[in-house]
Scaffold this active site. Structure first.
Site, PDB file in Angstrom:
ATOM      1  CB  THR A  53      13.943 -15.892  -5.386  1.00 49.30           C
ATOM      2  OG1 THR A  53      12.717 -16.314  -6.117  1.00 49.30           O
ATOM      3  CG2 THR A  53      13.513 -16.076  -4.176  1.00 49.30           C
ATOM      4  NE  ARG A  69      19.334 -26.131  -8.356  1.00 47.47           N
ATOM      5  CZ  ARG A  69      19.338 -26.814  -7.233  1.00 47.47           C
ATOM      6  NH1 ARG A  69      20.368 -27.473  -6.823  1.00 47.47           N
ATOM      7  NH2 ARG A  69      18.214 -26.814  -6.751  1.00 47.47           N
ATOM      8  CB  SER A 128       7.870 -23.263  -8.010  1.00 51.57           C
ATOM      9  OG  SER A 128       9.128 -23.004  -8.252  1.00 51.57           O
ATOM     10  CB  ALA A 129      11.136 -24.858 -12.510  1.00 47.92           C
ATOM     11  CB  SER A 130      12.336 -23.329  -7.285  1.00 54.19           C
ATOM     12  OG  SER A 130      13.443 -23.311  -6.056  1.00 54.19           O
ATOM     13  CD  GLU A 136       5.818 -19.196 -15.116  1.00 63.62           C
ATOM     14  OE1 GLU A 136       6.405 -18.351 -15.318  1.00 63.62           O
ATOM     15  OE2 GLU A 136       5.949 -20.154 -14.694  1.00 63.62           O
ATOM     16  CG  ASP A 137       9.064 -14.776 -13.447  1.00 68.10           C
ATOM     17  OD1 ASP A 137       8.681 -15.859 -13.431  1.00 68.10           O
ATOM     18  OD2 ASP A 137       9.982 -14.378 -13.336  1.00 68.10           O
ATOM     19  CG  ASN A 195      16.308 -24.292  -3.320  1.00 69.56           C
ATOM     20  OD1 ASN A 195      16.857 -25.049  -2.443  1.00 69.56           O
ATOM     21  ND2 ASN A 195      16.905 -23.959  -4.589  1.00 69.56           N
ATOM     22  CE  LYS A 237      13.657 -13.045 -14.895  1.00 66.27           C
ATOM     23  NZ  LYS A 237      12.807 -11.946 -14.927  1.00 66.27           N
ATOM     24  N   GLY A 238      12.381 -19.645 -15.003  1.00 65.56           N
ATOM     25  CA  GLY A 238      11.559 -20.897 -15.360  1.00 65.56           C
ATOM     26  C   GLY A 238      12.147 -22.189 -15.577  1.00 65.56           C
ATOM     27  CG  ASP A 260       6.965 -18.952 -11.562  1.00 70.11           C
ATOM     28  OD1 ASP A 260       7.264 -20.188 -11.669  1.00 70.11           O
ATOM     29  OD2 ASP A 260       7.367 -17.942 -11.750  1.00 70.11           O
ATOM     30  CG  LEU A 261       8.510 -19.463  -5.284  1.00 72.27           C
ATOM     31  CD1 LEU A 261       7.502 -18.977  -4.263  1.00 72.27           C
ATOM     32  CD2 LEU A 261       9.192 -20.739  -4.519  1.00 72.27           C
ATOM     33  CG  ASP A 262      12.175 -18.848  -7.923  1.00 76.46           C
ATOM     34  OD1 ASP A 262      12.286 -18.586  -6.774  1.00 76.46           O
ATOM     35  OD2 ASP A 262      12.721 -19.945  -8.521  1.00 76.46           O
ATOM     36  CE  LYS A 284       7.217 -23.652 -14.113  1.00 77.43           C
ATOM     37  NZ  LYS A 284       7.017 -22.319 -13.418  1.00 77.43           N
TER      38      LYS A 284
HETATM   39  P1  B16 Z   1      16.331 -24.260  -8.056  1.00 76.07           P
HETATM   40  P2  B16 Z   1       9.953 -20.853 -10.987  1.00 76.07           P
HETATM   41  C1  B16 Z   1      12.235 -21.384 -11.460  1.00 76.07           C
HETATM   42  O1  B16 Z   1      11.605 -21.310 -10.445  1.00 76.07           O
HETATM   43  C2  B16 Z   1      13.340 -20.264 -11.657  1.00 76.07           C
HETATM   44  O2  B16 Z   1      12.650 -19.461 -12.306  1.00 76.07           O
HETATM   45  C3  B16 Z   1      14.502 -20.635 -12.423  1.00 76.07           C
HETATM   46  O3  B16 Z   1      15.421 -19.469 -12.650  1.00 76.07           O
HETATM   47  C4  B16 Z   1      15.199 -21.492 -11.557  1.00 76.07           C
HETATM   48  O4  B16 Z   1      16.492 -21.984 -12.375  1.00 76.07           O
HETATM   49  C5  B16 Z   1      14.384 -22.715 -11.185  1.00 76.07           C
HETATM   50  O5  B16 Z   1      13.367 -22.382 -10.715  1.00 76.07           O
HETATM   51  C6  B16 Z   1      14.982 -23.933 -10.323  1.00 76.07           C
HETATM   52  O6  B16 Z   1      15.458 -23.421  -9.221  1.00 76.07           O
HETATM   53  O7  B16 Z   1      17.694 -24.004  -8.499  1.00 76.07           O
HETATM   54  O8  B16 Z   1      15.938 -23.393  -6.877  1.00 76.07           O
HETATM   55  O9  B16 Z   1      15.902 -25.634  -7.999  1.00 76.07           O
HETATM   56  O10 B16 Z   1      10.136 -19.258 -11.558  1.00 76.07           O
HETATM   57  O11 B16 Z   1       9.350 -21.956 -11.699  1.00 76.07           O
HETATM   58  O12 B16 Z   1       9.392 -20.809  -9.518  1.00 76.07           O
HETATM   59 MG    MG Z   2       9.522 -17.854 -12.306  1.00 77.23          MG
END
Ligand code: B16
Ligand code: MG
Length: 212
Positions: free
Chosen positions: A12, A44, A109-111, A164-165, A113, A40-41, A4-6, A140
């Site tokens: 982040t 958005r 990662s779900a992000s 994972e966090d 970014n 978390k995870g 996982d990233l964040d 997730k």
């Molecule tokens: P973004 P991960 C997740 O990243 C975050 O944990 C989560 O808090 C966030 O809403 C999601 O990414 C979406 O991120 O707004 O940057 O697209 O923990 O899966 O790396």
């Molecule tokens: Mg995370």
């Protein structure tokens, strides 16, 4: 090894919290760090839905999209200021060791970014596969992000370990048939197969010998 990233590679998770806290304030919703664990995870939009649930508020779709854009604008203002040393303790060394020992590495990662964040940390070429929020349609705890990661690495799920966090991410790993290492506190990650408070001093072989 699927990361996982964040909150695992980089802190982040704190910037997500600060950005959501500001949005919650604008919506008049009280929002604590404890509440933030539920976000978390999640994607958005899904995070905003949980926030609205907490505040027992409803918005129309257009307003939801505007709040999501605004949250991302605030979040990116933190990301732009981030330096390479924002990487979490022990992570650079752990990734280096894992590569040297021949493990295959993927980001899950779900992000949306993730690409920008990897670039800011100088980690763009550190992973054999990158699956992020732009490549999945289900958030997730659905296992899609990790199943795609394992498949991009050509690995069977039972040979994969996810770091994972977020409880949603631990569930996603398990739903995909993988082992899950929780990064953080046991009280927040009750279903993790093992817990690390950080990667400091940890080598991949130790984790593999305990889980696989
Ligand atoms: P973004 P991960 C997740 O990243 C975050 O944990 C989560 O808090 C966030 O809403 C999601 O990414 C979406 O991120 O707004 O940057 O697209 O923990 O899966 O790396
Ligand atoms: Mg995370």
């Amino acid at each position: 090894l699927l990361f996982d990233l964040d909150g695992v590679i980089v802190n982040t998770a704190e910037y997500h919290f600060l950005a959501w806290k500001e949005i919650a304030g604008r919506l008049g919703i009280p929002f604590t760090r404890g509440d933030n664990e539920r976000l978390k995870g999640l994607s958005r939009m899904r995070s905003l839905e949980v926030l609205l649930d907490i505040g027992e508020k409803k918005l129309d779709r257009g307003e939801e999209e505007r709040y999501c854009e605004e949250k991302n604008r605030i979040y990116l203002s933190y990301i732009r200021k981030m330096e390479k040393d924002a990487i979490l303790p022990g992570v650079r060394n752990f990734l280096h060791e894992a590569k040297r020992e021949g493990y295959l590495l993927a980001l899950g990662s779900a992000s949306k970014n993730a690409g920008l964040i990897l670039e800011k940390l100088g980690l763009t070429n550190s992973f054999d596969a990158v699956i992020d929020g732009n490549k999945v349609s289900r958030t997730k705890p659905d296992p899609e992000v990790f199943v795609k990661g394992a498949s991009a690495l050509g690995m069977e799920p039972e040979k994969c370990i996810v770091f994972e966090d977020a409880e949603a991410g631990i569930r996603a790993a398990h739903a995909g048939g993988m082992k899950a290492v929780g990064i953080g506190k046991r009280e927040n990650l009750p279903e993790a197969d093992m817990i690390l408070d950080s990667f400091r001093g940890i080598v991949p072989e130790t984790i593999e010998s305990m889980l696989i």
